[in-house]
Design a protein around this motif. Structure first.
Motif, PDB file in Angstrom:
ATOM      1  N   SER A  79      25.357   5.473  34.942  1.00 30.65           N
ATOM      2  CA  SER A  79      26.055   5.618  33.676  1.00 30.65           C
ATOM      3  C   SER A  79      27.271   4.671  33.614  1.00 30.65           C
ATOM      4  O   SER A  79      27.516   4.021  32.592  1.00 30.65           O
ATOM      5  CB  SER A  79      26.477   7.085  33.524  1.00 30.65           C
ATOM      6  N   ARG A  80      27.997   4.574  34.737  1.00 27.79           N
ATOM      7  CA  ARG A  80      29.159   3.661  34.764  1.00 27.79           C
ATOM      8  C   ARG A  80      28.716   2.220  34.576  1.00 27.79           C
ATOM      9  O   ARG A  80      29.350   1.433  33.866  1.00 27.79           O
ATOM     10  CB  ARG A  80      29.915   3.802  36.092  1.00 27.79           C
ATOM     11  N   GLU A  83      27.888   1.664  31.005  1.00 29.35           N
ATOM     12  CA  GLU A  83      29.119   1.585  30.216  1.00 29.35           C
ATOM     13  C   GLU A  83      29.769   0.208  30.396  1.00 29.35           C
ATOM     14  O   GLU A  83      30.213  -0.417  29.435  1.00 29.35           O
ATOM     15  CB  GLU A  83      30.080   2.697  30.658  1.00 29.35           C
ATOM     16  N   VAL A 118      19.642  12.137  33.947  1.00 27.94           N
ATOM     17  CA  VAL A 118      19.867  10.802  33.362  1.00 27.94           C
ATOM     18  C   VAL A 118      20.222  10.934  31.874  1.00 27.94           C
ATOM     19  O   VAL A 118      21.187  10.315  31.387  1.00 27.94           O
ATOM     20  CB  VAL A 118      18.611   9.913  33.549  1.00 27.94           C
ATOM     21  N   ALA A 121      23.726  12.269  31.438  1.00 23.47           N
ATOM     22  CA  ALA A 121      24.781  11.313  31.805  1.00 23.47           C
ATOM     23  C   ALA A 121      24.907  10.196  30.773  1.00 23.47           C
ATOM     24  O   ALA A 121      26.001   9.674  30.556  1.00 23.47           O
ATOM     25  CB  ALA A 121      24.478  10.720  33.183  1.00 23.47           C
ATOM     26  N   LEU A 122      23.791   9.838  30.141  1.00 20.59           N
ATOM     27  CA  LEU A 122      23.833   8.680  29.236  1.00 20.59           C
ATOM     28  C   LEU A 122      24.060   9.050  27.770  1.00 20.59           C
ATOM     29  O   LEU A 122      24.496   8.200  26.987  1.00 20.59           O
ATOM     30  CB  LEU A 122      22.553   7.856  29.383  1.00 20.59           C
ATOM     31  N   LEU A 125      27.063   7.928  25.862  1.00 15.56           N
ATOM     32  CA  LEU A 125      27.165   6.498  25.526  1.00 15.56           C
ATOM     33  C   LEU A 125      26.314   6.137  24.311  1.00 15.56           C
ATOM     34  O   LEU A 125      26.360   4.997  23.848  1.00 15.56           O
ATOM     35  CB  LEU A 125      26.699   5.633  26.707  1.00 15.56           C
TER      36      LEU A 125
END
Ligand SMILES: NC(=O)c1ccc[n+]([C@@H]2O[C@H](COP(=O)([O-])OP(=O)(O)OC[C@H]3O[C@@H](n4cnc5c(N)ncnc54)[C@H](O)[C@@H]3O)[C@@H](O)[C@H]2O)c1
Length: 281
Positions: A79-80, A83, A118, A121-122, A125
């Motif tokens: 995720s980082r 981003e 997943v 976490a995403l 965004l």
């Protein structure tokens, strides 16, 4: 970000995150790379890197990552990275284990808990126009779990997902084939359940159920399953699907042409599911 001579960088393109650098994942990544930058993740970092190198030789902008989707720290790192690359437009979760993996708990962890981690976490965004596509399976269409199992599948990110399902099924029914079918039922449910959350930011989530597709993993499953060989014989188009035909469907679902399609499943099986419901005499 300044470029490096000899290495394609396309900051003008949106990002596609493709999870899984195996047969189908690579075909999807290759297709998405025509219109996106690609973040290509796989538990096998070497496989992700090798595919990324191969795509880069064709002029694609691909970022490989070693990521085990069942590991929350690895998913946070994914995720980082997404981003850092400016967020994503398309997420395609392809990675999964077949029944040949022969491990009830691991199949549920990789095929269902992983995509749930997943997606969770995403989703923060996701922006208007973004989409998530979960690769499920025809197997989800021919399996009717009990209400008690459905209830457990509704919490796919639970660390004890497999134990809870085994507890409901009973140890004698906790087979790899059942884990596989249930994991894919769980993905269909997830796309339906989460459509509202993704929709709040103008984003979509869908599942895609391939039928019998010619991949190395698919070929292995024939050895383990006489049922699969029988299904091959009943496919109306009398052949397996090609990975490029799954890439076609993914490309459509990720595109603006699919802008009103969310919370549902697309079955890409050459008519097999329909044929199983109407056996020929
Ligand atoms: N091949 C078929 O006929 C068929 C039919 C229906 C559905 N599917 C589904 O399509 C998907 C892809 O199938 P394939 O044939 O390309 O499989 P494949 O085995 O070629 O690729 C799967 C990839 O997932 C990766 N992976 C495994 N565990 C992981 C983890 N914990 N974290 C991240 N990556 C992990 C593997 O390293 C591998 O690269 C699977 O979800 C499968 O269930 C395949």
């Amino acid at each position: 970000m300044s470029g490096v001579p000899g290495r394609t960088r396309r900051p003008d393109l949106p990002l596609a995150i493709v999870i899984g650098a195996g047969g189908m994942g690579s075909a999807v990544a290759r297709r998405m790379a025509q219109t996106h930058r690609v973040l290509l993740a796989d538990i096998d970092g070497e496989a992700a890197r090798a595919q990324a190198d191969s795509l880069a030789r064709d002029g694609a902008d691909v970022h490989p990552l070693a990521c085990d989707v069942t590991d929350t720290d690895a998913v946070a790192a994914l995720s980082r990275m997404a981003e850092g690359l400016g967020g994503f437009r398309s997420l395609v979760h392809v990675a999964g284990l077949s029944i040949a993996a022969d491990d009830f708990a691991r199949i549920l962890a990789v095929n269902l808990r992983g995509p749930a981690l997943v997606a969770a976490a995403l989703r923060p965004l996701a922006r208007p126009g973004a989409s998530a596509i979960l690769i499920a399976s025809l197997a989800a269409h021919s399996f009717r779990p009990s209400p008690a199992v459905i209830e457990v599948l509704a919490m796919p990110a639970a660390p004890d997902l497999a134990d809870r399902i085994a507890g409901v099924l009973g140890a004698e029914n906790a087979t790899p084939a059942t884990a596989y079918a249930l994991s894919k039922v769980g993905l269909l449910q997830m796309a339906r359940r989460e459509a509202a959350d993704w929709g709040r930011v103008g984003a979509r989530i869908v599942s895609l159920s391939p039928g019998l597709i010619a991949t190395p993993m698919g070929a292995l499953a024939y050895e383990k399953s006489a049922g699969k060989r029988a299904m091959f014989a009943q496919t109306p188009l009398s052949r397996e699907g090609a990975m490029s035909e799954i890439a076609d469907a993914v490309e459509f679902l990720a595109s603006d042409r699919a802008s009103f399609i969310s919370g549902t499943d697309l079955l890409v099986d050459g008519g097999l599911s329909a044929a199983l419901g109407y056996p020929q005499g």
